[in-house]
Design a protein around this motif. Structure first.
Motif: not given
Length: 81
Positions: A1-18
């Motif tokens: 998994m790329t760092d960009t994918n990891r960053l997106v996943n954190v935003f999705v999880t933390a903010l509870e957004i799609p």
């Protein structure tokens, strides 16, 4: 998994957004889900995911998805801008 994918996943999880809402236009003051509590959750999850410890200026300055990428690049994350 790329760092960009990891960053997106954190935003999705933390903010509870799609995932579709996580893009370069995402900003703290323009998204109803990104409030002060969600911001602290986001910071904690980013620190854990990227094994970093942000300084207070980084925490305050992280006001957008783009800014998160810039800050994480300071900590050697491999993110495209």
């Amino acid at each position: 998994m790329t760092d960009t994918n990891r960053l997106v996943n954190v935003f999705v999880t933390a903010l509870e957004i799609p995932e579709s809402e996580v893009n370069d236009d995402l900003k703290y003051d323009q998204h109803k889900r990104w409030d002060s509590m969600a911001h602290m959750i986001l910071i904690a999850q980013l620190e854990g995911e990227f094994d970093v410890m942000f300084d207070i200026d980084d925490i305050i300055d992280m006001s957008s998805f783009v800014q998160a990428k810039l800050i994480l690049k300071k900590y050697n994350a491999d993110l495209s801008l």
